[in-house]
Design a protein around this motif. Sequence first.
Motif: not given
Length: 327
Positions: A256-268
């Motif tokens: 879940t932490g890696l998923l949040c990291l991927l989603l946050g980077l994608s949004v930025i």
Amino acid sequence: MTLWNGSFPFYPGTNACFPFNTTQAVIVSVFLSMLATSIIILPGIRGRGRIFWFLRVAIGLFVGAVVLTVQFTRDWETGWVTANTSYKSFSHALVNLDVGLHIGLKGVNITLVGNPVNQVNETINYNEHFAWSFSADYDHSYSEGLERGLPSPILYVAEKFTTQSPCNMHRQYRISGHYASLTLWMAFCTWFISILLFSMPILLYGGYMLLLTAALMLFSLLFFFTARNTPKCPIQFGPASLKTDYGGSFWLTLATGLLCLLLGLSVIILNSMRPEKLKLVFNLDEGKGEEEKVWDTSYLPPEPSSSAQDMLMVPLSELWEVTATQL
């Protein structure tokens, strides 16, 4: 003694294995009900934005449910061993047992199941929890287990985590679990803030909050990792040794932490390079088009009517023609 079916009346009943944790069941039920509500209102959303909206809701609820549930799980570190060992103190009878050790952020869970369950005229099926949070007294729980006459394998494993034990595992796991739990609560707060920012919508700062959520979840794993990899006392049952490894909660938090990291980077990244794609994912283009249409129809001056146009369309020569009046 037949009144109590052959058991001693001054010993309370055993804590049998329960199929699920009630706290986890409540949390999962709440988030599933929110997901079901989202599915019910899904047909009311028009166009292709329906899929993106449902994906955002499902991923957001999944992250929140994981961050909140792993606070109360007891399988951050697990281990099992099958051994032939004594069942009660001062008894030479050997029984075949499955001994399970489940370590969470707030305590340790010890499971004892017989092979078969009915041996030495008893039902061997125990599930004992010993809490070590700052509001609980682990040594007191261990003393109560001694008074209740718990089986020797459970007391042997629980003794390894007492404060008087030379293994020093109690201090390691208690401090690491406390800081990991605190970090996860902070991650739950940042996740909630990111949901609010995405709904406003303030997409860039929502992406930053997702990155912060990912960082806090990974830091919680780091806190638990320090306790997991410190030297421990061996837990031996004759030739068999009880060894533990990372459990399901650890790997679920990592994923879940890696998923949040991927989603946050994608949004930025999308916000800086392809903002139109990001607006499409968050259904902002359709709203913008409708707003411009309302602006065009509501705030632009009305077109003149045909009669007004006929009155205004006067030849230029007639405007300059002057009638001379004879005095």
